[in-house]
Write a protein that holds these residues in place. Structure first.
Motif, PDB file in Angstrom:
ATOM      1  N   LYS A 293     -10.492 -19.449 -24.665  1.00  0.00           N
ATOM      2  CA  LYS A 293     -11.228 -19.149 -24.635  1.00  0.00           C
ATOM      3  C   LYS A 293     -12.045 -19.378 -22.797  1.00  0.00           C
ATOM      4  N   PRO A 294     -12.526 -18.215 -22.367  1.00  0.00           N
ATOM      5  CA  PRO A 294     -12.814 -18.096 -20.990  1.00  0.00           C
ATOM      6  C   PRO A 294     -13.773 -19.505 -21.204  1.00  0.00           C
ATOM      7  N   GLU A 295     -14.684 -19.770 -22.010  1.00  0.00           N
ATOM      8  CA  GLU A 295     -15.539 -21.026 -21.578  1.00  0.00           C
ATOM      9  C   GLU A 295     -15.488 -21.514 -23.083  1.00  0.00           C
ATOM     10  N   PHE A 296     -15.993 -22.650 -23.509  1.00  0.00           N
ATOM     11  CA  PHE A 296     -15.448 -23.478 -24.441  1.00  0.00           C
ATOM     12  C   PHE A 296     -16.847 -23.020 -25.671  1.00  0.00           C
ATOM     13  N   GLN A 297     -16.223 -22.750 -26.679  1.00  0.00           N
ATOM     14  CA  GLN A 297     -17.230 -22.407 -28.300  1.00  0.00           C
ATOM     15  C   GLN A 297     -18.415 -24.001 -28.631  1.00  0.00           C
ATOM     16  N   VAL A 298     -18.127 -25.154 -28.079  1.00  0.00           N
ATOM     17  CA  VAL A 298     -18.852 -26.240 -28.705  1.00  0.00           C
ATOM     18  C   VAL A 298     -18.894 -27.339 -26.377  1.00  0.00           C
ATOM     19  N   LYS A 299     -19.806 -27.022 -26.015  1.00  0.00           N
ATOM     20  CA  LYS A 299     -19.666 -27.631 -24.618  1.00  0.00           C
ATOM     21  C   LYS A 299     -19.035 -29.608 -25.269  1.00  0.00           C
ATOM     22  N   PRO A 300     -17.708 -29.183 -23.754  1.00  0.00           N
ATOM     23  CA  PRO A 300     -17.468 -31.094 -24.625  1.00  0.00           C
ATOM     24  C   PRO A 300     -17.876 -32.480 -24.073  1.00  0.00           C
ATOM     25  N   PHE A 301     -18.634 -32.073 -23.634  1.00  0.00           N
ATOM     26  CA  PHE A 301     -19.881 -33.687 -24.041  1.00  0.00           C
ATOM     27  C   PHE A 301     -20.727 -33.888 -24.852  1.00  0.00           C
ATOM     28  N   ARG A 302     -20.732 -32.642 -26.187  1.00  0.00           N
ATOM     29  CA  ARG A 302     -21.496 -32.689 -27.193  1.00  0.00           C
ATOM     30  C   ARG A 302     -19.837 -32.654 -28.149  1.00  0.00           C
ATOM     31  N   LEU A 303     -18.711 -32.273 -28.115  1.00  0.00           N
ATOM     32  CA  LEU A 303     -17.611 -33.147 -28.303  1.00  0.00           C
ATOM     33  C   LEU A 303     -17.624 -34.583 -28.747  1.00  0.00           C
ATOM     34  N   LYS A 304     -18.329 -34.549 -27.073  1.00  0.00           N
ATOM     35  CA  LYS A 304     -17.949 -35.829 -26.811  1.00  0.00           C
ATOM     36  C   LYS A 304     -18.345 -37.033 -27.654  1.00  0.00           C
ATOM     37  N   GLU A 305     -19.280 -36.535 -28.095  1.00  0.00           N
ATOM     38  CA  GLU A 305     -19.924 -37.450 -29.324  1.00  0.00           C
ATOM     39  C   GLU A 305     -19.669 -38.015 -30.227  1.00  0.00           C
ATOM     40  N   SER A 306     -19.093 -36.966 -30.458  1.00  0.00           N
ATOM     41  CA  SER A 306     -17.855 -37.230 -32.253  1.00  0.00           C
ATOM     42  C   SER A 306     -16.691 -38.563 -31.725  1.00  0.00           C
ATOM     43  N   LEU A 307     -16.259 -38.461 -30.318  1.00  0.00           N
ATOM     44  CA  LEU A 307     -14.706 -39.419 -30.659  1.00  0.00           C
ATOM     45  C   LEU A 307     -15.846 -40.455 -30.757  1.00  0.00           C
ATOM     46  N   PHE A 308     -15.036 -41.275 -31.145  1.00  0.00           N
ATOM     47  CA  PHE A 308     -15.303 -42.778 -32.189  1.00  0.00           C
ATOM     48  C   PHE A 308     -14.158 -44.104 -30.970  1.00  0.00           C
ATOM     49  N   PHE A 309     -12.939 -43.113 -30.591  1.00  0.00           N
ATOM     50  CA  PHE A 309     -11.693 -43.844 -29.689  1.00  0.00           C
ATOM     51  C   PHE A 309     -12.137 -43.467 -28.434  1.00  0.00           C
ATOM     52  N   HIS A 310     -11.806 -44.356 -28.059  1.00  0.00           N
ATOM     53  CA  HIS A 310     -11.565 -44.546 -25.984  1.00  0.00           C
ATOM     54  C   HIS A 310     -10.039 -44.582 -25.370  1.00  0.00           C
ATOM     55  N   GLN A 311      -9.915 -44.297 -24.900  1.00  0.00           N
ATOM     56  CA  GLN A 311      -8.286 -44.447 -23.847  1.00  0.00           C
ATOM     57  C   GLN A 311      -8.961 -46.227 -23.121  1.00  0.00           C
ATOM     58  N   GLY A 312      -7.318 -46.274 -23.489  1.00  0.00           N
ATOM     59  CA  GLY A 312      -6.980 -48.241 -24.041  1.00  0.00           C
ATOM     60  C   GLY A 312      -7.647 -49.299 -24.640  1.00  0.00           C
ATOM     61  N   GLU A 313      -7.814 -48.436 -25.756  1.00  0.00           N
ATOM     62  CA  GLU A 313      -8.862 -49.891 -26.569  1.00  0.00           C
ATOM     63  C   GLU A 313      -7.622 -49.662 -27.138  1.00  0.00           C
ATOM     64  N   ARG A 314      -7.146 -50.333 -28.284  1.00  0.00           N
ATOM     65  CA  ARG A 314      -6.232 -51.066 -29.518  1.00  0.00           C
ATOM     66  C   ARG A 314      -6.831 -49.935 -30.849  1.00  0.00           C
ATOM     67  N   TYR A 315      -5.351 -49.472 -30.971  1.00  0.00           N
ATOM     68  CA  TYR A 315      -5.638 -48.026 -32.593  1.00  0.00           C
ATOM     69  C   TYR A 315      -7.043 -48.820 -33.343  1.00  0.00           C
ATOM     70  N   LYS A 316      -7.794 -48.150 -34.412  1.00  0.00           N
ATOM     71  CA  LYS A 316      -7.764 -48.312 -35.151  1.00  0.00           C
ATOM     72  C   LYS A 316      -8.351 -47.585 -35.916  1.00  0.00           C
ATOM     73  N   GLN A 317      -8.002 -47.465 -37.447  1.00  0.00           N
ATOM     74  CA  GLN A 317      -8.129 -46.501 -38.313  1.00  0.00           C
ATOM     75  C   GLN A 317      -9.475 -45.551 -38.938  1.00  0.00           C
ATOM     76  N   SER A 318      -9.908 -46.823 -38.719  1.00  0.00           N
ATOM     77  CA  SER A 318     -11.715 -46.768 -39.232  1.00  0.00           C
ATOM     78  C   SER A 318     -12.258 -45.139 -38.336  1.00  0.00           C
ATOM     79  N   ASP A 319     -11.959 -45.532 -36.621  1.00  0.00           N
ATOM     80  CA  ASP A 319     -12.048 -44.996 -36.154  1.00  0.00           C
ATOM     81  C   ASP A 319     -12.009 -43.091 -35.671  1.00  0.00           C
ATOM     82  N   PHE A 320     -10.606 -43.238 -36.166  1.00  0.00           N
ATOM     83  CA  PHE A 320     -10.364 -42.465 -36.310  1.00  0.00           C
ATOM     84  C   PHE A 320     -10.901 -41.489 -38.244  1.00  0.00           C
TER      85      PHE A 320
END
Length: 521
Positions: A293-320
């Motif tokens: 879309k021309p703009e995000f329906q949900v702002k990325p900085f709000r979506l970021k708060e729901s992500l519990f895994f980050h780049q460089g971390e070891r895979y963890k199923q519970s975070d997914f």
């Protein structure tokens, strides 16, 4: 008049007549059996359980109740108050044979009538084998089940199952093994939480639960593609107490036991068949967000708060799992899919794609209801009520997955028994709730409460404050209610509250920090 006639001999004749009718209808049930085939009605199942050592009354009763629901063939239900009367079977024969079935006949056959439970020995054999196998799965490896058929008269039969459990095999010791040194280390570190402990029954259910536990421990330590198929249990069952060996086998595919670390994380908002349809892009903390879309329906900085895994971390199923749960809880997306894929160049890295399909932002609804009330009370006699309501929902008020629910309802009652005051009452309700997908700890109340102790015990359960920050949603409500009973009274009620909701696997808990009610009668 009836009560007087029931006294003495007339009462005796009355009950004799009912008994005769019962016997007559019972005979009508058995007359449909095919005697040339030896058909008989199954009228009772029973089970007798023996074990070494002897089971207590509560254990035996619980086991009988559990197995009682697993008979392959059940007798017909009896009709109250005459338990000897097979009324349901009699109704089945009466209405099933009709060629022109009325609505009443179809209702009887569907809701009340039952086909006769004609005894089948094959089903009895399967039931006995089922009981025997189930008990063997629970560690009674020498369990045996036999059955005895008792014929009652010419047309009925009872079946009794004799289940001899013998001794239950239990775990005496436990050992973890694997040729993979990392897997071996993880299993030994987590051995304290194992479900296989000395004295526990050698049960298939417990072994399956232990497989799930080990799989979860390994997938939470980077083994993203590990499956429970590689877990094997062995032991000597020549004695009733056995040492169990838990071994994780070496897979033919090296990816199964490889530790993975997260590399590129990409979030796609909307259905994105190919990159040519992408129109907006933003990167935050190593995560790239795309939308068609021309703009995000949900702002990325709000979506970021729901992500519990980050780049460089070891895979963890519970975070997914936690990420998927929180994204679904926002109520903004219809579908949430998280797909980890092995990087084509770096074999120990995973690229993660999150695909979010938006739901409709706005939803409207309406409802109408007509009802009547009759009572002996002169005030509320013969009232006719009409209720109408409108609802509106905005799933993303400010672009941060804020959910607004608004309801407007109008109720009116008419007194059709009098002409003096045709409208008896009216009520107007205006309700609003705004849900915010984040937790606000104003004044640091919960952070402070987490540190407080009563003696050696903490005031709040361990981990509660962290769960509030991760899973809780704030809630603001503002409601107004106006009610008027003509010629009697009326009032205005306004209330507002602020609180939050926190979810668990089975429940949702709600807390109100503050609430204000204003009543003006």
């Amino acid at each position: 008049m009836i009560a007087k006639r029931m006294n003495g001999r007339p009462a005796l004749h009355f009950f004799s007549l009912l008994a005769a009718l019962t016997l007559f209808n019972a005979c009508n049930v058995t007359k449909h059996l095919d005697e040339s085939k030896g058909e008989r009605l199954l009228i009772k199942n029973s089970i007798d359980i023996k074990a070494e050592p002897r089971l207590g009354f509560s254990e035996k009763a619980a086991l009988q109740y559990e197995l009682g629901s697993q008979y392959k063939q059940q007798p017909n239900r009896r009709s109250w108050p005459f338990q000897l009367f097979q009324r349901r079977v009699w109704l089945f024969h009466k209405y099933k044979s009709r060629t022109d079935k009325s609505k009443f006949a179809r209702w009887i056959i569907k809701r009340i009538a039952e086909p006769p439970a004609i005894y089948e020995e094959e089903l009895t054999i399967r039931t006995a084998k089922n009981f025997q196998n189930q008990m063997q799965q629970r560690g009674y490896f020498n369990a045996q089940c036999h059955y005895k058929v008792q014929f009652t008269g010419k047309h009925k039969v009872k079946v009794k199952y004799n289940l001899n459990l013998g001794r239950q095999y239990t775990i005496d010791g436990l050992e973890f093994m694997s040729r993979d040194t990392f897997v071996q280390q993880v299993m030994r570190e987590t051995a304290g939480s194992s479900l296989l402990k000395p004295g526990v029954a050698v049960s298939a259910l417990t072994f399956e639960a232990e497989k799930t536990r080990i799989t979860s421990e390994l997938r939470n330590r980077g083994l993203a593609f590990f499956t429970s198929n590689f877990i094997e249990f062995t032991g000597d069952t020549s004695k009733t107490r056995t040492c169990v060996t838990v071994e994780v086998l070496t897979p033919t595919d090296s990816t199964q036991h490889r530790q993975y670390f997260l590399d590129d994380i990409t979030v796609f908002e909307g259905l994105v068949p190919d990159y040519s349809t992408l129109r907006s892009e933003e990167t935050l903390d190593g995560v790239t967000y795309f939308t068609d879309k021309p703009e995000f329906q949900v702002k990325p900085f709000r979506l970021k708060e729901s992500l519990f895994f980050h780049q460089g971390e070891r895979y963890k199923q519970s975070d997914f799992d936690k990420t998927a749960r929180n994204l679904n809880a926002l109520g903004v997306f219809r579908f949430v899919a998280i797909r980890p894929v092995q990087d084509s160049l770096q074999r120990d890295k995973l690229d993660v794609g999150l695909f979010l399909t938006p739901n409709k932002r706005y939803a409207f609804g309406w409802d109408a209801d007509l009802n009547s009330t009759s009572s002996s009370n002169a005030l509320t006699r013969n009232l006719l009520g009409l209720s109408t309501s409108l609802s509106f929902r905005n799933r993303n008020v400010m672009g941060g997955a804020e959910n607004l629910q608004t309801d407007l309802q109008y109720n009116v009652e008419f007194n059709i028994a009098t002409r003096d005051r045709f409208i008896f009452s009216q009520e107007i309700k205006f309700q609003n709730q705004l849900s915010l997908p984040r937790f606000f700890d104003y004044f640091g109340f919960w952070k402070t409460a987490e540190k407080l102790k009563i003696g050696r015990m903490k005031l709040l359960p361990v981990g509660l404050y962290q769960r509030l920050k991760e899973d809780a949603q704030s809630r603001i409500t503002v409601n107004a209610n106006y009610l008027e009973l003509f010629d009697f009274y009326k009032f205005n009620l306004i209330n507002a509250s602020y609180g939050f909701d926190i979810r668990s696997n089975e429940h949702q808990h709600s807390f109100n920090h503050i609430g204000i009610d204003i009543l003006r009668p």
